[in-house]
Design a protein around this motif. Structure first.
Motif, PDB file in Angstrom:
ATOM      1  N   SER A 178      53.176  34.927  42.094  1.00  0.00           N
ATOM      2  CA  SER A 178      52.608  34.428  40.835  1.00  0.00           C
ATOM      3  C   SER A 178      51.289  35.109  40.468  1.00  0.00           C
ATOM      4  O   SER A 178      50.721  34.820  39.417  1.00  0.00           O
ATOM      5  CB  SER A 178      52.385  32.917  40.935  1.00  0.00           C
ATOM      6  OG  SER A 178      51.538  32.605  42.028  1.00  0.00           O
ATOM      7  N   HIS A 179      50.812  36.009  41.315  1.00  0.00           N
ATOM      8  CA  HIS A 179      49.526  36.667  41.092  1.00  0.00           C
ATOM      9  C   HIS A 179      49.499  37.396  39.753  1.00  0.00           C
ATOM     10  O   HIS A 179      50.444  38.092  39.385  1.00  0.00           O
ATOM     11  CB  HIS A 179      49.270  37.654  42.240  1.00  0.00           C
ATOM     12  CG  HIS A 179      47.914  38.274  42.220  1.00  0.00           C
ATOM     13  ND1 HIS A 179      47.651  39.484  41.632  1.00  0.00           N
ATOM     14  CD2 HIS A 179      46.740  37.843  42.731  1.00  0.00           C
ATOM     15  CE1 HIS A 179      46.383  39.778  41.783  1.00  0.00           C
ATOM     16  NE2 HIS A 179      45.806  38.797  42.443  1.00  0.00           N
ATOM     17  N   ASP A 180      48.404  37.202  39.013  1.00  0.00           N
ATOM     18  CA  ASP A 180      48.242  37.846  37.708  1.00  0.00           C
ATOM     19  C   ASP A 180      49.440  37.564  36.798  1.00  0.00           C
ATOM     20  O   ASP A 180      49.985  38.453  36.151  1.00  0.00           O
ATOM     21  CB  ASP A 180      48.038  39.352  37.882  1.00  0.00           C
ATOM     22  CG  ASP A 180      47.498  40.006  36.605  1.00  0.00           C
ATOM     23  OD1 ASP A 180      46.979  39.284  35.728  1.00  0.00           O
ATOM     24  OD2 ASP A 180      47.608  41.240  36.487  1.00  0.00           O
ATOM     25  N   ASN A 181      49.841  36.281  36.777  1.00  0.00           N
ATOM     26  CA  ASN A 181      50.971  35.832  35.959  1.00  0.00           C
ATOM     27  C   ASN A 181      52.260  36.590  36.266  1.00  0.00           C
ATOM     28  O   ASN A 181      53.094  36.818  35.379  1.00  0.00           O
ATOM     29  CB  ASN A 181      50.641  35.970  34.463  1.00  0.00           C
ATOM     30  CG  ASN A 181      49.502  35.073  34.033  1.00  0.00           C
ATOM     31  OD1 ASN A 181      49.446  33.896  34.429  1.00  0.00           O
ATOM     32  ND2 ASN A 181      48.582  35.592  33.245  1.00  0.00           N
ATOM     33  N   GLY A 182      52.436  36.959  37.522  1.00  0.00           N
ATOM     34  CA  GLY A 182      53.665  37.633  37.929  1.00  0.00           C
ATOM     35  C   GLY A 182      53.662  39.138  37.746  1.00  0.00           C
ATOM     36  O   GLY A 182      54.597  39.817  38.187  1.00  0.00           O
ATOM     37  N   LYS A 183      52.606  39.676  37.121  1.00  0.00           N
ATOM     38  CA  LYS A 183      52.586  41.116  36.838  1.00  0.00           C
ATOM     39  C   LYS A 183      52.483  41.940  38.117  1.00  0.00           C
ATOM     40  O   LYS A 183      53.101  43.000  38.238  1.00  0.00           O
ATOM     41  CB  LYS A 183      51.417  41.440  35.909  1.00  0.00           C
ATOM     42  CG  LYS A 183      51.550  40.855  34.507  1.00  0.00           C
ATOM     43  CD  LYS A 183      50.313  41.177  33.666  1.00  0.00           C
ATOM     44  CE  LYS A 183      50.399  40.539  32.291  1.00  0.00           C
ATOM     45  NZ  LYS A 183      49.171  40.786  31.490  1.00  0.00           N
TER      46      LYS A 183
END
Length: 402
Positions: A215-220
């Motif tokens: 999920s880090h950085d909205n999945g990016k």
């Protein structure tokens, strides 16, 4: 027979000194299973060659260790190999212990932290190379990488998770090295892994990271990692695994396994069972120095009360010895708040470094760093060895088939 400790004493292998890189060359050479072709590599080793111990002519031989008759008087010496691997962001060797147990032979290790290098050398008889960028920066050619990093079947890395974006550079352009390493993204250590993968083409990548990587950085971040690994022609399988049925610690991590042969149908092992109780790994007699002070214990309670009133923040809780511990992290040495052991008629205590080692599945013969604060940091940053072993066992059967 020459003991490794004799060599260590003769050449004063102390990684706190500026000679760390040269000592890495020497100890990697002593571990080498076959002929080292690169002349630059051999030149660095020759600085530490003494005619009474290691003849320079042995550098030309593919099986010099038979002539050297070296006794590896360390807990985890090199093993006869069924497969080879490299150990990047090696820490204190959690990946290495598991993979050596499966018959793997480490042919290259890298770890930037000096104290971790000391612990690694004490247990494996090998000083890791330092900053991996010494081998992967954009000034270094693919040919140099190919010569300096040995061929290997498996690349293992518990790499740091850093924020990054492609900054307008497509994954394909980056992998072509047209300009990707010249922008701000060169600071991301995952790209250094990719550079090695691009040149060496190992059969499999075995990666570990924090639970929140997905999920880090909205999945990016995770999407970029998956995309760039696939751009290099690898499969990409991942799973989030809790270690609590293998070690008495709730440690949830993201594991990734990527095969160059995309036809391989890899499956992660099923890891299940009852959570293990913390009491299983506690030492019977613990020095009073691990009991926290009145001031620290009162401070924990005061902060907990304030945070509870405002509904957010840290709340101290004594460990339930019938359940797994909370996740041990690198900052544990500061105040032990993640896991405080209750004591009758006394303030609670911190776990000992040996107990932290057990929480990660390290064998009893593993040599701890003499500094408690360093040892706590190292185990907080390490992997849960039994999880690595189980996943590695599923990987191993495909390496044997290959």
């Amino acid at each position: 027979m020459v003991n490794y400790s004799d060599i260590k004493n003769k050449y004063k292998i102390e990684v706190k000194k500026t000679a760390q890189s040269e000592l890495a060359y020497l100890t990697h050479f002593l571990h080498a299973e076959s002929k080292i072709e690169n002349e630059g590599y051999k030149a660095k080793v020759k600085k530490y060659v003494n005619e009474g111990l290691i003849q320079e002519s042995i550098l030309e031989e593919p099986y010099f260790q038979q002539k050297l008759n070296l006794n590896w008087d360390v807990p985890f010496p090199p093993v006869k190999s069924d497969f080879t691997f490299i150990d990047l962001f090696a820490g204190i060797g959690g990946f290495r212990i598991a993979l050596q147990k499966l018959g793997g032979r480490c042919v290259f290790s890298s770890e930037i932290d000096k104290a971790a290098q000391q612990t690694y050398e004490a247990n494996f008889g090998e000083v890791p190379f330092g900053d991996i960028k010494e081998f992967t920066s954009y000034e270094i050619s693919d040919l140099e990488i190919d010569q300096m990093i040995p061929d290997h079947d498996l690349l293992a890395a518990g790499f740091p998770c850093q924020p990054f974006s492609l900054a307008g550079v497509s994954a394909r352009n980056f992998l072509g090295m047209s300009h990707g390493f010249h922008d701000q993204d060169q600071g991301n250590l995952f790209f250094d892994i990719l550079r090695i993968v691009k040149v060496k083409r190992p059969k499999v990548l075995f990666l570990e990271n924090v639970r929140n990587l997905k999920s880090h950085d909205n999945g990016k971040t995770f999407s970029t990692i998956e995309m760039m690994i696939k751009e290099l022609g690898y499969s990409f399988d991942w799973k989030i695994i809790n270690s609590e049925s293998l070690v008495p610690q709730r440690r949830v991590r993201t594991y990734m396994v990527c095969f160059l042969n995309q036809k391989i149908n890899f499956e992660f092992p099923e890891i299940s069972g009852d959570p293990l109780p913390l009491k299983n790994i506690l030492e019977e007699k613990v020095p009073e120095t691990f009991t926290i002070s009145d001031k620290l214990w009162q401070g924990h309670q005061n902060r907990s009360r304030r945070n509870k009133e405002r509904g957010t923040g840290f709340t101290v809780k004594l460990a339930d010895l019938e359940k797994p511990s909370n996740t041990i992290v690198a900052r544990y040495y500061k105040d032990g708040k993640e896991c405080l052991i209750p004591q009758e008629n006394s303030n609670p205590r911190k776990l000992t470094p040996r107990e932290c080692a057990r929480l990660q599945g390290f064998p009893e013969e593993f040599i701890l760093h003499p500094s408690n604060s360093s040892a706590y940091k190292q185990f907080g940053n390490s992997v849960a060895i039994p999880v690595i072993f189980k996943i590695g066992k599923n990987i191993q059967k495909f390496l044997v088939k290959e």
